[in-house]
Design a protein around this motif. Structure first.
Motif, mmCIF file in Angstrom:
data_model
loop_
_atom_site.group_PDB
_atom_site.id
_atom_site.type_symbol
_atom_site.label_atom_id
_atom_site.label_comp_id
_atom_site.label_asym_id
_atom_site.label_seq_id
_atom_site.Cartn_x
_atom_site.Cartn_y
_atom_site.Cartn_z
ATOM 1 N N GLY A 260 45.150 57.777 3.105
ATOM 2 C CA GLY A 260 46.308 57.606 2.251
ATOM 3 C C GLY A 260 45.949 57.508 0.782
ATOM 4 N N ASP A 282 48.124 64.657 5.617
ATOM 5 C CA ASP A 282 49.103 64.410 6.669
ATOM 6 C C ASP A 282 49.962 63.203 6.292
ATOM 7 N N PRO A 283 51.269 63.385 6.128
ATOM 8 C CA PRO A 283 52.123 62.259 5.717
ATOM 9 C C PRO A 283 52.118 61.110 6.723
ATOM 10 N N ARG A 284 51.789 61.386 7.986
ATOM 11 C CA ARG A 284 51.733 60.310 8.980
ATOM 12 C C ARG A 284 50.610 59.328 8.686
ATOM 13 N N ASP A 288 49.227 63.620 1.548
ATOM 14 C CA ASP A 288 50.161 64.498 0.830
ATOM 15 C C ASP A 288 50.071 65.908 1.405
ATOM 16 N N PRO A 289 51.150 66.428 2.010
ATOM 17 C CA PRO A 289 51.116 67.789 2.581
ATOM 18 C C PRO A 289 50.754 68.867 1.569
#
Length: 427
Positions: A260, A282-284, A288-289
């Protein structure tokens, strides 16, 4: 069946003593004798379910009529559940263990001995996995899979500073970090050319290992801390210099939210698992996509001139000493860890359990650098009290004191050794 108890201590030893009366061959748990219960962690269900299905199908051909039930466990609760069932009769026949978790179970006689000669490529098992399975000349588990940390870098940032490939030597790495800091650090005071939070102990210990140091050593049957040795201090000093020169951020935190943080776009290079390169986009995971495709991995060079020795995470498979189906359990493990199964792990971007098949990991793929680094892999000291060392947070707290300047490297290391010495021989 004989319950082997070479040494006993603590809660686990007490549970095993209570369990002796339950070692008979009768039922009582709803399972027919001859059926198998296998405990795997959720990684297998989420990342290589086809491997599990294929192994079960092959096992069924060899053992018609034997039912195999695979139960998936969470890492956070697995050992607590295992400790509880060892006091009763309803034990699983195969259990997955992290390679740094096994020692306490081995010294308390929880697992049945296995003959390594009957398992595929046992002579080439990765040492950091194989060593975790051995005690007093016996083997009590089988290496399953491995994971090695690597360098991860922003390819777009490197292109913008005129570097076409990843660093291959430590001087090349330092040169790249200097250029990243000069360009992006000048534009943004929150930019870290190299992300390295202070409590990231497995990364810091790689520098200790690279310098020839150790966390702890065994002498005359007793373990003692070795972080204050000259070589260990030298490794910690190098690690501290990297933080001072290139890391901008909270030095009192660990790497738990690394993807993150990296995903915020203010990091040039970081050290982590290969999956973190994908998680940063990965936003999960808080990533940041927009950063998809902008990360690549490399085998992290060490100051010694060799690759930085990574902590080799991974799993092993063991047969509880109370299993009523030890031979069948060993046969299942034999199939699940043989070359065919290991190839399926490779296809799932996971490292195999042996050095021969590391060569089958695509060099140009995201896991290629990890396969290179794995040959230098290490595991935490195989001391009976190392679990107590980790639970008391000796290493993260030592590193935080060093990183924040609250203590010198030498003083913090000496204090850590004193704390390690107090618990490392506990059984």
């Amino acid at each position: 069946m004989t319950l082997r108890l070479p040494r006993r201590s603590g809660i686990l030893g007490a549970l095993l003593l209570l369990a002796v009366a339950g070692c008979g061959s009768g039922g009582g748990d709803g399972r027919a004798d001859g059926d198998l219960t296998v405990w795997l962690t959720v990684d297998a269900r989420e990342s290589w379910p086809e491997m599990v299905a294929a192994a079960n199908a092959r096992f069924a051909k060899q053992h018609p009529g034997v039912k195999v039930e695979v139960q998936y466990q969470q890492w956070t609760t697995k050992n607590q559940k295992l400790d509880a069932v060892l006091a009763g009769r309803n034990v699983p026949d195969v259990v997955e263990m992290g390679n740094s978790e096994t020692t306490n179970y081995l010294v308390n006689g929880a697992f049945a001995p296995l003959d390594p000669k009957t398992f595929d490529r046992s002579g080439q098992w990765l040492p950091a996995l194989a060593d975790a399975c051995r005690l007093d000349g016996e083997t009590y588990c089988v290496p399953y899979y491995a994971g090695a940390r690597v360098g991860v870098y922003r390819t777009d940032y490197f292109e913008e500073i005129g570097i076409a490939r990843a660093p291959r030597t430590y001087p090349e790495l330092i040169s790249a970090l200097d250029r990243l800091k000069k360009k992006y650090g000048a534009e943004d005071p929150g930019f870290s050319a190299f992300y390295m939070p202070g409590r990231y102990w497995s990364a810091a210990m790689g520098f200790v290992k690279d310098a020839g140091g150790e966390m702890a050593v065994e002498k005359n049957g007793r373990w003692q801390g070795a972080l204050s040795s000259p070589k260990s201090v030298a490794g910690l000093t190098t690690w501290k210099k990297l933080l001072d020169d290139y890391y901008v951020g909270d030095r009192a935190k660990d790497n738990g939210d690394q993807p993150g943080v990296v995903g915020q776009g203010k990091v040039g290079v970081f050290y982590g698992n290969t999956w973190e390169a994908q998680a940063a986009a990965d936003p999960r995971s808080g990533g940041d996509p927009a950063l998809e495709g902008k990360f690549a991995t490399f085998a992290f060079p060490g100051p010694s001139g060799q690759l930085l020795p990574p902590f080799l995470g991974g799993s092993t498979l063991a047969v509880p000493a109370k299993s009523r189906n030890q031979k069948l359990a060993a046969d299942w493990i034999r199939i699940f860890t043989d070359s065919k199964s290991q190839q399926k792990l490779i296809d799932a971007n996971t490292l195999p359990n042996n050095t021969v098949q590391l060569a089958d990991v695509a060099a140009g793929g995201i896991n290629g650098p990890a396969a290179q680094a794995a040959t230098r892999g290490w595991v935490t000291p195989l001391a009976p009290g190392w679990t107590s060392v980790e639970k008391s947070n000796v290493l993260p707290e030592m590193l935080e004191r060093i990183a924040t300047g609250k203590a010198s490297v030498r003083d913090a290391a000496r204090e850590a050794d004193r704390r390690i010495d107090a618990v490392i021989n506990e059984r």
